[in-house]
Enzyme design. Structure first.
Site, PDB file in Angstrom:
ATOM      1  N   SER A  46      64.936  41.965  23.226  1.00 22.84           N
ATOM      2  CA  SER A  46      65.067  41.290  24.518  1.00 22.84           C
ATOM      3  C   SER A  46      66.095  40.182  24.353  1.00 22.84           C
ATOM      4  O   SER A  46      66.045  39.417  23.383  1.00 22.84           O
ATOM      5  CB  SER A  46      63.722  40.707  24.962  1.00 22.84           C
ATOM      6  OG  SER A  46      63.830  40.162  26.262  1.00 22.84           O
ATOM      7  N   GLU A  47      67.056  40.092  25.292  1.00 24.12           N
ATOM      8  CA  GLU A  47      68.197  39.201  25.064  1.00 24.12           C
ATOM      9  C   GLU A  47      67.863  37.718  25.068  1.00 24.12           C
ATOM     10  O   GLU A  47      68.701  36.887  24.731  1.00 24.12           O
ATOM     11  CB  GLU A  47      69.338  39.489  26.057  1.00 24.12           C
ATOM     12  CG  GLU A  47      69.003  39.305  27.509  1.00 24.12           C
ATOM     13  CD  GLU A  47      68.709  40.637  28.185  1.00 24.12           C
ATOM     14  OE1 GLU A  47      69.003  40.757  29.378  1.00 24.12           O
ATOM     15  OE2 GLU A  47      68.179  41.548  27.527  1.00 24.12           O
ATOM     16  N   ASN A  48      66.636  37.360  25.455  1.00 22.77           N
ATOM     17  CA  ASN A  48      66.266  35.939  25.344  1.00 22.77           C
ATOM     18  C   ASN A  48      65.898  35.553  23.912  1.00 22.77           C
ATOM     19  O   ASN A  48      65.634  34.385  23.639  1.00 22.77           O
ATOM     20  CB  ASN A  48      65.122  35.598  26.305  1.00 22.77           C
ATOM     21  CG  ASN A  48      63.872  36.416  26.056  1.00 22.77           C
ATOM     22  OD1 ASN A  48      63.944  37.600  25.737  1.00 22.77           O
ATOM     23  ND2 ASN A  48      62.721  35.807  26.203  1.00 22.77           N
ATOM     24  N   GLY A  49      65.899  36.524  22.985  1.00 22.13           N
ATOM     25  CA  GLY A  49      65.738  36.181  21.580  1.00 22.13           C
ATOM     26  C   GLY A  49      64.527  36.754  20.889  1.00 22.13           C
ATOM     27  O   GLY A  49      63.947  36.106  20.021  1.00 22.13           O
TER      28      GLY A  49
END
Length: 218
Positions: A46-49
């Site tokens: 997930s690109e939020n980390g």
């Protein structure tokens, strides 16, 4: 009969392979996390980390601080890693994601995708979609085949602002699975209860019916 959101997620899960690093976009793509085969080692990003996203949590597992890019609460599998979004986007931009699953408003026969804005309407914005379509070669778009008023979303040319150009090769709708090649949608599979004629009728862009169209099973 059109596929449910869960059936669409199940069909996308069949594209997963052992050892894949996979990014799941907001909406239907996030449901794929619930259908990863138990005997398959797949790392969901997930690109939020978060690398190593698990299934959606039960009430007992719920942790309000553990969220995906769509602000949904999620779980982390064994071996997961949490890091800042700059590192996450470096992973995406560096081409280290094996499969990306995205939602869309429109897709056209040239492989263009429009997924981040509708003029005059409030939507969540692009998120990481522009980076994902630029950094990944293996992308599956999941979307409804037509809008609520019956207008096709599979077009000759996207009418909305583009997220990416010439980057989409696979589309799964609630009616069919199609590939994009040489300026046309190629019909590969139809949903249970959906006829080839219905897919033809609801596809505005050029459509080629493959010789061996399969019927999806669940």
């Amino acid at each position: 009969m059109a596929l449910t959101r869960e059936q669409m997620a199940q069909r996308v899960a069949r594209e997963l392979k052992d050892g894949y690093y996979v990014n799941l976009g907001i909406g239907i793509p996030t449901l794929v996390a619930n259908y990863v085969p138990a005997d398959m080692d797949v790392m969901l990003q997930s690109e939020n980390g978060l690398l190593g996203m698990g299934e959606f949590p039960t009430e007992k597992q719920l942790d309000a601080d553990m969220i995906n890019a769509g602000k949904q609460t999620v779980t982390a599998r064994r071996g997961a890693s949490i890091f800042n979004s700059a590192d996450s986007f470096a992973m995406i931009r560096g081409g280290h994601v094996d499969l990306t699953v995205l939602g869309a408003f429109e897709v056209d026969v040239e492989g263009n995708i429009a997924s981040w804005m509708i003029p005059g309407k409030l939507v969540k914005g692009m998120g990481g979609a522009m980076d994902l379509v630029a950094g990944a070669e293996n992308i599956i778009v999941t979307m409804t085949h037509a809008s609520k008023d019956g207008e096709s979303k599979l077009l000759t040319r996207c009418s909305l602002p583009l997220t990416g150009a010439g980057c989409i090769r696979k589309v799964l709708t609630d009616l069919a699975y199609l590939e994009i090649d040489n300026g046309a949608f190629i019909l590969r599979e139809t949903a249970p209860g959906v006829s080839i004629e219905e897919v033809i009728e609801r596809t505005a862009g050029k459509l080629i019916v493959a010789d061996d169209v399969k019927k999806m099973t669940f």
